[in-house]
Design a protein around this motif. Structure first.
Motif, mmCIF file in Angstrom:
data_model
loop_
_atom_site.group_PDB
_atom_site.id
_atom_site.type_symbol
_atom_site.label_atom_id
_atom_site.label_comp_id
_atom_site.label_asym_id
_atom_site.label_seq_id
_atom_site.Cartn_x
_atom_site.Cartn_y
_atom_site.Cartn_z
ATOM 1 N N PRO A 242 -8.973 -7.739 -33.175
ATOM 2 C CA PRO A 242 -9.372 -7.590 -31.772
ATOM 3 C C PRO A 242 -8.865 -8.756 -30.934
ATOM 4 O O PRO A 242 -8.801 -9.902 -31.397
ATOM 5 N N ALA A 243 -8.532 -8.460 -29.684
ATOM 6 C CA ALA A 243 -7.958 -9.478 -28.802
ATOM 7 C C ALA A 243 -8.903 -10.657 -28.614
ATOM 8 O O ALA A 243 -8.477 -11.818 -28.610
ATOM 9 N N GLY A 244 -10.212 -10.382 -28.457
ATOM 10 C CA GLY A 244 -11.171 -11.475 -28.264
ATOM 11 C C GLY A 244 -11.261 -12.387 -29.466
ATOM 12 O O GLY A 244 -11.355 -13.612 -29.329
ATOM 13 N N LEU A 245 -11.230 -11.815 -30.660
ATOM 14 C CA LEU A 245 -11.285 -12.614 -31.887
ATOM 15 C C LEU A 245 -10.041 -13.489 -32.011
ATOM 16 O O LEU A 245 -10.131 -14.684 -32.349
ATOM 17 N N ALA A 246 -8.865 -12.923 -31.738
ATOM 18 C CA ALA A 246 -7.626 -13.700 -31.819
ATOM 19 C C ALA A 246 -7.630 -14.834 -30.807
ATOM 20 O O ALA A 246 -7.228 -15.964 -31.104
ATOM 21 N N SER A 247 -8.104 -14.547 -29.599
ATOM 22 C CA SER A 247 -8.153 -15.572 -28.556
ATOM 23 C C SER A 247 -9.108 -16.699 -28.937
ATOM 24 O O SER A 247 -8.813 -17.886 -28.718
ATOM 25 N N LEU A 248 -10.257 -16.355 -29.515
ATOM 26 C CA LEU A 248 -11.228 -17.370 -29.941
ATOM 27 C C LEU A 248 -10.637 -18.254 -31.028
ATOM 28 O O LEU A 248 -10.750 -19.487 -30.975
ATOM 29 N N ALA A 249 -9.997 -17.647 -32.015
ATOM 30 C CA ALA A 249 -9.403 -18.434 -33.104
ATOM 31 C C ALA A 249 -8.376 -19.422 -32.566
ATOM 32 O O ALA A 249 -8.333 -20.592 -32.982
ATOM 33 N N ALA A 250 -7.544 -18.964 -31.634
ATOM 34 C CA ALA A 250 -6.526 -19.853 -31.057
ATOM 35 C C ALA A 250 -7.165 -20.995 -30.283
ATOM 36 O O ALA A 250 -6.735 -22.148 -30.366
ATOM 37 N N ALA A 251 -8.219 -20.681 -29.514
ATOM 38 C CA ALA A 251 -8.855 -21.708 -28.686
ATOM 39 C C ALA A 251 -9.530 -22.783 -29.525
ATOM 40 O O ALA A 251 -9.637 -23.936 -29.097
ATOM 41 N N LEU A 252 -9.979 -22.429 -30.743
ATOM 42 C CA LEU A 252 -10.719 -23.382 -31.562
ATOM 43 C C LEU A 252 -9.816 -24.326 -32.347
ATOM 44 O O LEU A 252 -10.244 -25.428 -32.704
ATOM 45 N N VAL A 253 -8.582 -23.933 -32.642
ATOM 46 C CA VAL A 253 -7.731 -24.804 -33.455
ATOM 47 C C VAL A 253 -6.493 -25.309 -32.730
ATOM 48 O O VAL A 253 -5.778 -26.147 -33.266
ATOM 49 N N LEU A 254 -6.239 -24.809 -31.516
ATOM 50 C CA LEU A 254 -5.071 -25.255 -30.763
ATOM 51 C C LEU A 254 -5.507 -25.906 -29.458
ATOM 52 O O LEU A 254 -6.502 -25.505 -28.848
#
Length: 771
Positions: A242-254
């Motif tokens: 899901p787009a929201g899950l991918a966006s969250l993962a990116a925001a937390l490690v990048l």
């Protein structure tokens, strides 16, 4: 020399090499045969492809002989100079993006995607898989927006077509376009073969699909892929992130605006890499991925191309867990398949298991370790995991969790809402890991964010506000803001609608090294904590249906005088069914035997058991292959046809819905189609045939035979009585309103039952109390 990740993109054939360096194809074959250092090919089906970067390096040592110089070329230049000058897809050149797929999709795009993924999909794909059809839609969308010259060629091909006999030629042409597009951008997936699996029923169906896909905006790409994921009921290894899950993962490690090298070792449809690329903004680092599925690899390549990113994707099907693979990624974002093993051959025996060998048959902790090993020292990973993996009782998995905690690899675990994925309601967790030689902190942050998200249909969606709320709590923890102690994080989380707690690694040891947040947030010893989001959903659903009921009742009160008593049917018409309808029995069993049917692709075949409550079921168990169906057009159904049982126990006749147009009669049913000159409304006739006396009439005549069977000749004598067409429609309108109220009350009763069950969970757990 080993290629960098950027240089691994860009694949070309021998013919293309010859064209770009101005020689004949046999000359290239001679180079390959005579020179041992000529680059080795990679294969795509039966085709040999070469990395552009390797060819360019090899040509740099080949000076062009003076007799073969072209006008304007100077003595001493190399074939590499000519190769680079003539190539539109040179290594390092950025592909033309179609735009930002993050933009909002409008109602027009949603309508177009609904059309593409509805009945049109079945009419175009025939016996092919839905994935083959989705490949057609996605390549058309990309070429239409990003490669205008290619798209003009597609339009010319469609304009030149004459009809059904040209369908194979158009599919071959589209396959060539797809193949050329992907190979120029480094993907050797054989999409041409995928498109050639399609068997459209007509030229119009194929061109309608192509033009509908081309008429969408860029954001529709994601809608097509998500619709495919939902409709096919894919396994954990296949559905998209899901787009929201991918966006969250990116925001937390990048870090926004900071360049990084990002790997996704299970790239799916490219969602994680796309999120990483967008999150880095103008810094634009390197994103690359690995895949086990060629179909998904093509989708991921097209998704990245939509953003203007050259897709650096490699297949690891032949060796899932290679030992000593060097990555050195700054970040890993991945959503691997859950609770299954994709490892071929010897599998994990060849892998590096720094934290312990995973159990056979379940790769959950193989993915965790592979992600950590792919990182450069200090690099971070965000890995989607099943919640159950956090406290599984498997001995090997518990020992791996022990090692992960003891060595400081786990920084944070976040439980996310259920129903994020279209294919499963199971909640997932996001593990935030870091590659360190020694622990840099003595505690771990646990977050329970199951209550966040918004309900959209059957799914929950992480909104931007939800991602921001989680990031506002977790990022300061990851960034080491020491002034924030555990209580501060808990308060920050509570203010944003979820729970958080910081636990020392020693406390985790006492809990069997559980990495499930619920075990530290009050729910671990008494079963799962009831999800407040589920109670809120149940309450909202009941309230919404109650509002619908009130509106229907108000409308009923306003039309209370909508009917009145009458002295009788004076002025009504009486006729037999044969005067009003064309009666068409289904094909004989000898023409359509069981061996001619299928349970898979093809046109649905309607049997008596599919007639339920005056309607035809949305899904039938039996279909007719497309090629076979062409011979049975006589037995097709149209909207507002009426289907009756011919052989077997009598059922209430069913009205054909618009979405069921084109379905076929089986041998056991017959079709009633109102004649154009008959002064009777099909909906009125359907209601009339559902009356008790009409159904008894049909049952008595069917029971007169040894086996229940109602012939068309017998049915043709059924008497029908009806008023003027205007009064017929008023009758149908009134009955329809009552039917809506019946359905609404049934839905409301079901919603109240769900609300009661959810409320009981909360009341008896102490998370709710009566007023």
């Amino acid at each position: 020399m080993e290629l960098s990740h950027e240089e691994q993109a860009g694949l070309i054939t021998r013919n293309q090499i010859a064209e770009r360096v101005g020689v004949r194809r046999p000359a290239v074959s001679n180079w390959a045969r005579r020179h041992e250092d000529f680059p080795a090919p990679v294969r795509s089906g039966d085709t040999e492809l070469f990395h552009e970067a390797e060819i360019a390096r090899w040509l740099a040592n080949r000076t062009i002989p003076e007799p073969r110089l072209l006008d304007g070329e100077q003595t001493g230049i190399t074939y590499a100079d000519r190769f680079g000058r003539t190539g539109s897809g040179r290594p390092g050149a950025e592909p033309r993006g179609a735009g930002s797929p993050a933009q909002r999709t409008g109602a027009k795009d949603k309508k177009a995607v609904d059309q593409l993924m509805g009945r049109l999909a079945d009419r175009v794909r025939g016996p092919a898989t839905m994935a083959d059809y989705v490949n057609l839609c996605l390549i058309v969308m990309y070429v239409r927006h990003a490669e205008p010259e290619q798209w003009r060629r597609v339009e010319d091909a469609m304009s030149a077509g004459q009809g059904t006999r040209d369908v194979p030629a158009l599919l071959r042409f589209l396959g060539d376009v797809a193949q050329d597009t992907l190979r120029r951008n480094g993907d050797r997936t054989d999409m041409r073969s995928s498109l050639l699996q399609l068997e459209p029923r007509s030229w119009d169906d194929l061109t309608t699909a192509v033009r509908t896909a081309a008429g969408t905006e860029v954001g529709a790409f994601r809608l097509v892929w998500e619709s495919f994921s939902a409709r096919e009921g894919l396994q954990s290894s296949e559905f998209c992130s899901p787009a929201g899950l991918a966006s969250l993962a990116a925001a937390l490690v990048l870090t926004p605006g900071q360049s990084a090298t990002v790997l996704d070792p299970y790239a799916r449809g490219g969602e994680m890499l796309a999120a990483a690329y967008r999150h880095m903004g103008h810094a634009r680092g390197i994103v690359y991925g690995e895949t086990l599925d060629g179909r998904l690899q093509a989708v991921a390549s097209l998704y990245l191309l939509h953003l203007g990113v050259r897709p650096n994707l490699t297949s690891t099907r032949s060796d899932r867990w290679p030992p000593n693979r060097e990555h050195g990624a700054d970040a890993v974002l991945t959503n691997p398949p859950f609770n299954m093993s994709d490892a071929p051959g010897p599998g994990r025996r060849t892998g590096n298991w720094s934290y312990g060998s995973p159990p056979r048959g379940n790769d959950n902790f193989a993915w965790v370790q592979y992600s950590l090993d792919a990182l450069a020292p200090g690099g971070r990973a965000a890995v989607v995991m099943p919640v159950k993996a956090g406290n599984s009782v498997n001995t090997a998995e518990r020992e791996i969790r022990h090692a992960l905690v003891h060595r400081g690899a786990v920084e944070c675990v976040i439980t996310l809402p259920s129903h994020l994925f279209s294919a499963t309601p199971v909640p997932v967790s996001l593990w935030l890991l870091r590659r360190v030689d020694h622990p840099v902190r003595e505690d771990i942050l646990f977050v329970d964010a199951q209550e966040l998200g918004a309900k959209v249909g059957r799914r929950r969606v992480l909104r931007e506000t939800d991602c921001d709320a989680i990031t506002a709590v977790v990022r300061p923890w990851l960034d080491g803001e020491r002034r924030l102690v555990g209580e501060d994080h808990a308060l920050r989380a509570a203010d944003r609608g979820f729970s958080a707690v910081v636990k020392a690694r020693a406390d985790i040891r006492g809990e069997e090294y559980s990495l499930r947040p619920a075990d530290y947030l009050g729910g671990g010893n008494y079963g799962a904590v009831p999800e407040r989001a589920r109670l809120r959903e149940a309450s909202d659903e009941a309230a919404e249906l109650a509002d619908t009921l009130r509106l229907l009742e108000q409308r009923a009160l306003a039309t209370e005088d909508g009917y009145r008593g009458s002295t009788g049917p004076s002025g009504w018409t009486e006729a037999v069914l044969d005067d009003l309808c064309e009666i068409q029995p289904g094909p004989s069993y000898t023409r359509l035997p069981a061996e001619a049917r299928t349970a898979h692709a093809g046109l649905p075949l309607v049997f008596p058991q599919d007639l339920v409550g005056g309607r035809i079921a949305d899904e039938t168990k039996t279909r007719v292959p497309w090629k076979t169906a062409e011979r049975f057009k006589k037995f097709e159904l149209l909207p507002n046809d009426i289907v009756c049982v011919r052989t077997g126990a009598q059922q209430q006749p069913a009205l054909v819905a618009g979405s069921q147009a084109g379905w076929l009669l089986s041998s056991n049913v017959m079709r009633l189609r109102v004649r154009p000159d008959a002064e009777i409304d099909p909906l009125y006739l359907h209601a009339y045939l559902g009356l008790q006396h009409a159904r008894e009439w049909m049952s008595h005549r069917a029971a007169a035979t040894a086996a229940p069977s109602l012939s068309s000749a017998a049915l043709s004598h059924l008497p029908v009585r009806f008023p003027s067409i205007g009064q017929q429609r008023r009758c149908i309108g009134l009955l329809g309103e009552l039917g809506q109220r019946v359905d609404a009350y049934a839905s409301y009763a079901s919603a109240l039952s769900r609300l009661r069950a959810e409320l009981a969970e909360h009341l008896l757990y102490g998370l709710a109390e009566p007023l």
